[in-house]
Design a protein around this motif. Sequence first.
Motif, short mmCIF file in Angstrom:
data_model
loop_
_atom_site.label_atom_id
_atom_site.label_comp_id
_atom_site.label_asym_id
_atom_site.label_seq_id
_atom_site.Cartn_x
_atom_site.Cartn_y
_atom_site.Cartn_z
N PRO A 180 0.82 -1.43 -0.30
CA PRO A 180 0.14 0.11 -0.35
C PRO A 180 0.88 1.46 0.15
N VAL A 181 0.68 2.44 -0.20
CA VAL A 181 0.60 3.37 -0.54
C VAL A 181 0.31 4.08 1.19
N THR A 182 2.26 4.60 1.94
CA THR A 182 1.51 5.06 2.85
C THR A 182 2.36 6.28 3.16
N VAL A 183 0.48 7.93 3.44
CA VAL A 183 1.23 9.01 3.68
C VAL A 183 1.45 9.97 4.40
N ASP A 184 2.66 10.55 4.32
CA ASP A 184 2.62 11.60 5.99
C ASP A 184 2.68 13.06 5.58
N PRO A 185 1.12 12.76 6.56
CA PRO A 185 0.71 14.43 6.19
C PRO A 185 1.70 15.47 6.33
#
Length: 334
Positions: free
Chosen positions: A304-309
């Motif tokens: 999956p894609v992990t996103v760090d906002p």
Amino acid sequence: MSENLLEVRDIRKSFRVPHAGKNKLCALDGISLDLARGETLGLVGESGCGKSTLARTLMMLERPDAGTVRFDGVDPFTLTGAELLKFRSRVQMVFQDPYASLNSRMSAAEIIAEPWRSHKGLIKNRQDRDMRVRGLLDLVGLGAKAADKYPQEFSGGQRQRIGIARALALNPDVIICDEPVSALDLSVQAQVLNLLNDLQEQLGISYIFISHDLSVVRHVADRVAVMYLGKIIENGPTDTVFDRSDHPYTAALMSAAPTLDGTHRQERILLSGEVPSPLNPPSGCRFRTRCWKATEVCATTTPPVTVDPDFGGHTALCHHPLLLEGSGLETVSA
């Protein structure tokens, strides 16, 4: 109008390879990225990861098998005739080898003026051409006296300046720099990089900067995209990608990058094994055959894609991102 000049979404490109049977070489497998106006995007990864194919696709020298490309809101692959020619003027390239990329039988003035032969109507007459050539030579720091000299009369760094002037001749919005300083001495590298930076400040140009040299990328790039076997496996602001890598492959790359004092920031991570063949990439995560964090799920499921906002939308394509615990990372579908 979007603040992004270039938007690429899920583009794919495969090639047939002689003697490979039905297998195709998947050079680009779902590439997505953005390029803002006046921004430099660094593109890094090992040889064969797809960087050059991506550059050729953005130059419209290759047509993607799937996905979309939007340049200033327009799909360039739908353009024909005069509209297509105008688009081609907006995206130019600076090549890796300043010796092979210039015609030794043409003077510097002829090389710089060559794009105007295809894009007619941009210059009025010979006097206008000569004036613009002199202006471009001044802009790249060579001066008008260089106009009548031939490539063999210049050093490598000076030749690359001619290549940059040629790329600027059509007033592009984007310049793709394909390893533009790798063939130059270190002191000359710094001069050319500073020139590119000055031109960006003056003209508002966006760069896609392809390089194997991580120290160079850190110096010039606002954001970095890391490629592995046709995929972008990490993408984010330059300092974030370098200093808090989420993907194990990126962490290994960054551990090998020296700092200004010649030391390394962390313990060196040595990868085992060879890069798998793009003709037969591993199932699940393509990096799993070399990853020390790989588990069974890495072999069976696309990461999956992990996103760090909290860090400029920093993303990583990984089941086990290194900084997931205790961070603001969110997992989204690939």
